[in-house]
Design an enzyme around this catalytic site. Structure first.
Site, PDB file in Angstrom:
ATOM      1  N   ASP A 140       0.899  -1.247  -0.033  1.00 55.29           N
ATOM      2  CA  ASP A 140       0.141  -0.088   0.064  1.00 55.29           C
ATOM      3  C   ASP A 140       0.861   1.301   0.097  1.00 55.29           C
ATOM      4  OD1 ASP A 140      -3.160   0.723   0.949  1.00 55.29           O
ATOM      5  OD2 ASP A 140      -1.649   2.235   1.416  1.00 55.29           O
ATOM      6  N   ASN A 148      -2.588  12.840  -3.858  1.00 61.22           N
ATOM      7  CA  ASN A 148      -3.557  13.201  -4.576  1.00 61.22           C
ATOM      8  C   ASN A 148      -4.135  14.435  -4.322  1.00 61.22           C
ATOM      9  OD1 ASN A 148      -4.368  11.525  -6.585  1.00 61.22           O
ATOM     10  ND2 ASN A 148      -5.474  10.005  -5.334  1.00 61.22           N
ATOM     11  N   HIS A 153      -5.097  14.603  -9.281  1.00 62.80           N
ATOM     12  CA  HIS A 153      -5.256  13.178  -9.418  1.00 62.80           C
ATOM     13  C   HIS A 153      -4.521  12.493 -10.614  1.00 62.80           C
ATOM     14  CE1 HIS A 153      -8.643  11.893  -6.890  1.00 62.80           C
ATOM     15  NE2 HIS A 153      -8.609  13.205  -6.770  1.00 62.80           N
ATOM     16  N   ASP A 157      -2.244   9.517 -10.563  1.00 58.19           N
ATOM     17  CA  ASP A 157      -2.174   8.201 -11.481  1.00 58.19           C
ATOM     18  C   ASP A 157      -0.744   8.054 -12.104  1.00 58.19           C
ATOM     19  OD1 ASP A 157      -4.900   8.207 -11.427  1.00 58.19           O
ATOM     20  OD2 ASP A 157      -5.454   8.872 -13.259  1.00 58.19           O
ATOM     21  N   ASP A 183      -4.736   2.510  -4.027  1.00 57.22           N
ATOM     22  CA  ASP A 183      -3.146   2.478  -3.901  1.00 57.22           C
ATOM     23  C   ASP A 183      -2.742   1.063  -3.465  1.00 57.22           C
ATOM     24  OD1 ASP A 183      -4.435   3.044  -1.638  1.00 57.22           O
ATOM     25  OD2 ASP A 183      -2.540   4.153  -0.895  1.00 57.22           O
TER      26      ASP A 183
END
Ligand code: C2E
Ligand code: MG
Ligand code: MG
Length: 558
Positions: A140, A148, A153, A157, A183
């Site tokens: 994670d 973010n 975003h 990404d 994530d």
């Protein structure tokens, strides 16, 4: 299963029955054409040859027409065959695309949650057949929400794609890498027995490699990951029955502990962690049920003027009278209530009860209440508190709010606004557990506190053999420099009290003056001191049906 779903999907556009019918018709046409060609061609061709060589008459017209028709049929059949071939190739491509879409995550090209689990099950079958073990990592990203929120975003990404690529590059051949959502990634690979050390080295290398900076073109992001590790080797007895879902669940529990241990590292699954998680989940549900059921109650600890020995007020300390766990400490349930976002509800209901309890105490007695840093994130906190004060008819000037130093790490501007508006309403604000956080002198000066509370660990330190009281003295003189009165917490012995008395005027509290008590016991105490103007003391406290206190270390571990 997955392949079947894809097949079914492809079948929707060409129903299987129509396809079978068409194949039978095509086969019939081909067979009939071949039979006809052999039969008619076998008669007509020799006649044509003989006619050419001048040995006979030309072929029968009817038969010639039949051969021509036959040839036309064969050409038609060939063309149809080619069309069918193309159709089948196209369908295969569409099926493959549908399968890929159904199995992979479009952003990172990893397997997705749906296909990751069966893929790990496949890996387990292979490993069992080869007498090998399987390791599963739950990975994670740390603070991904912050990445973010801070960078948008698009950058998020980009980070996910780069992390997936780095993980893919690290994985041994034949391993499975799946994005489980958000994530979170899971990776699994087969390994030889006694592989723990190798797995740890691999995990450490992976964490290091993934943590290299990512240049987004606009910003540089340095991601870190936490990983939960589990291997079928750890539990040889149950290994034959273990499936991917169990391994993923265990790796997930271990990952949670890797996070708790400070992130950017790995943690092995241990069976004990599962019990802790269960206890923690039970506590969580019990807290959810306990708030509306009125199981959380205020206890009160005396605050004394050390110079005169006079009672000046009380600090309200929350207790949970749980029918299942007994009398539970706030150090156990406050962090859980904070995590499950119930701290504001819990605190409001405790403060409401405390204001009602303290309303008819002697008007010179103050009431201190502790506030969680999370409550200070609510811009309406001061208004809500005022509303509760008005509702209960408790004078704001008798109320003191205790906030811990850790609040100052949060948005200091927002804290300043709330502290100022509390002060405007006449409420006092006090900095609790002073010395345990990292507040700077400029922060202390810039916030209009009314009091500093020396953390009990410093007071306790005074009683340690060979220790001196320099630290406490330094904090007191700091308070004096900032013109802030001081309260010393955790006074347990008369020796500590005497030493503190030599350090100048201050308030103090601690078990030396008695343990925190519930509302009824407090009323009895006040009545005895003639500090209860109404003099209608309620009956003594009864903790009926409350079982033994649950060992804190056990609950805290969860
Ligand atoms: P705190 O505000 O620093 O409260 C003092 C803690 O020290 C209390 O623990 C008290 O029982 C304990 N204590 C007092 N005198 C002595 C002593 O002489 N020796 C020792 N060893 N300990 C002493 P408690 O009640 O377990 O509370 C722990 C913490 O939980 C509190 O620390 C406070 O931060 C938090 N807390 C309690 N009630 C609430 C609440 O309603 N809301 C929030 N947000 N936090 C609360
Ligand atoms: Mg306190
Ligand atoms: Mg304290």
């Amino acid at each position: 299963m997955l392949a079947k779903a894809v097949e079914d999907k492809a079948g929707e556009t060409k129903p299987p029955l129509a396809k079978a019918e068409r194949d039978v018709v095509a086969l019939g046409i081909a067979v009939a054409a071949i039979i006809l060609f052999v039969a008619t061609g076998g008669t007509v061709m020799p006649q044509i040859l003989r006619a050419w060589m001048g040995n006979g008459t030309g072929p029968d017209m009817l038969l010639t027409n039949a051969v021509l028709l036959n040839i036309a049929l064969l050409i038609f059949g060939w063309r149809r065959y080619k069309e069918l071939h193309k159709e089948v190739a196209e369908r295969r491509r569409a099926e493959e695309k549908a399968r890929l879409l159904a199995e992979t995550d479009p952003l990172t090209q990893c397997l997705n949650r749906r296909s990751g689990t069966p893929a790990i099950n496949g890996l387990l079958d292979q490993a069992r057949a080869a007498g090998r073990s399987v390791a599963v990592f739950m990975i994670d990203l740390d603070n991904f929400k912050q990445i973010n929120d801070l960078n948008g975003h698009q950058t998020g990404d980009r980070v996910l794609t780069a992390v997936a690529q780095r993980l893919r590059e690290q994985m041994p051949a034949g391993s499975v890498l799946a994005r489980m959502g958000g994530d979170e990634f899971v990776c699994a690979f087969g390994h030889e027995s006694n592989g723990r050390e190798g797995i740890e080295q691999f995990a450490a290398r992976m964490i290091e490699q993934v943590g290299a900076p990512i240049d987004d073109g606009r910003v540089m992001v340095q991601p870190t990951i936490s990983a939960g590790l589990v291997s079928t080797e750890q539990d040889p007895l149950t290994a034959p029955d273990i499936d991917a879902a169990i391994l993923i669940h265990r790796a997930d529990i271990a990952m949670y502990h890797a996070k708790k241990n400070g992130r950017n590292g790995y943690f092995w699954f241990e069976p004990m962690l599962e019990d802790e998680l269960r206890l923690r989940n039970d506590l969580e549900s019990a807290i959810r049920r306990g708030i509306p059921a009125g199981e959380f109650v205020p206890f009160y600890e005396q605050q004394i003027d050390l110079a005169t020995g006079q009672l000046t007020g009380f600090e309200m300390l929350a207790r949970w009278k749980s029918p299942r766990y007994g009398l539970v400490s706030p150090e156990v349930f406050i962090p859980i209530a904070e995590e499950i976002d119930l701290i504001a509800d819990l605190s409001e209901c405790l403060i409401r009860q405390a204001l009602v309890d303290a309303r008819d105490w002697d008007p010179d007695l103050t009431l201190s209440v502790n506030i969680s840093p999370l409550q200070l994130r609510d811009a309406w906190f001061a208004q809500k508190l005022l509303h509760i004060l008005v509702e209960s008819g408790f004078p704001p000037s008798r109320l003191e709010i205790e906030i811990t130093e850790s609040c100052l790490h949060e948005n200091i501007g927002a804290v300043r606004t709330i502290v100022s508006s509390l002060k405007n309403q006449g409420i006092k604000v006090c900095l609790d557990d002073f010395g345990t956080g990292y507040s700077s002198l400029s922060q202390l000066r810039s916030l209009p506190f009314d009091r500093l509370k020396i953390d009990r660990s410093f007071v306790a330190e005074m009683t340690r053999e060979g220790a001196n009281s320099d630290l406490v003295e330094a904090i007191i003189s700091l308070g004096r420099g900032l013109a802030l009165p001081v309260t010393a917490e955790g006074i347990e012995t008369s020796e500590v009290l005497s030493t503190l008395r030599t350090m100048g005027g201050m308030k103090g509290q601690g078990y030396f003056y008695g343990m925190p008590e519930d509302a009824d016991a407090t009323r009895h105490r006040l009545a005895a001191l003639d500090l209860l103007p109404s003099r209608h003391a309620r009956p003594a406290p009864v903790l009926e049906g409350v079982p033994e206190v649950i060992p804190e270390d056990r609950i805290k571990a969860g």
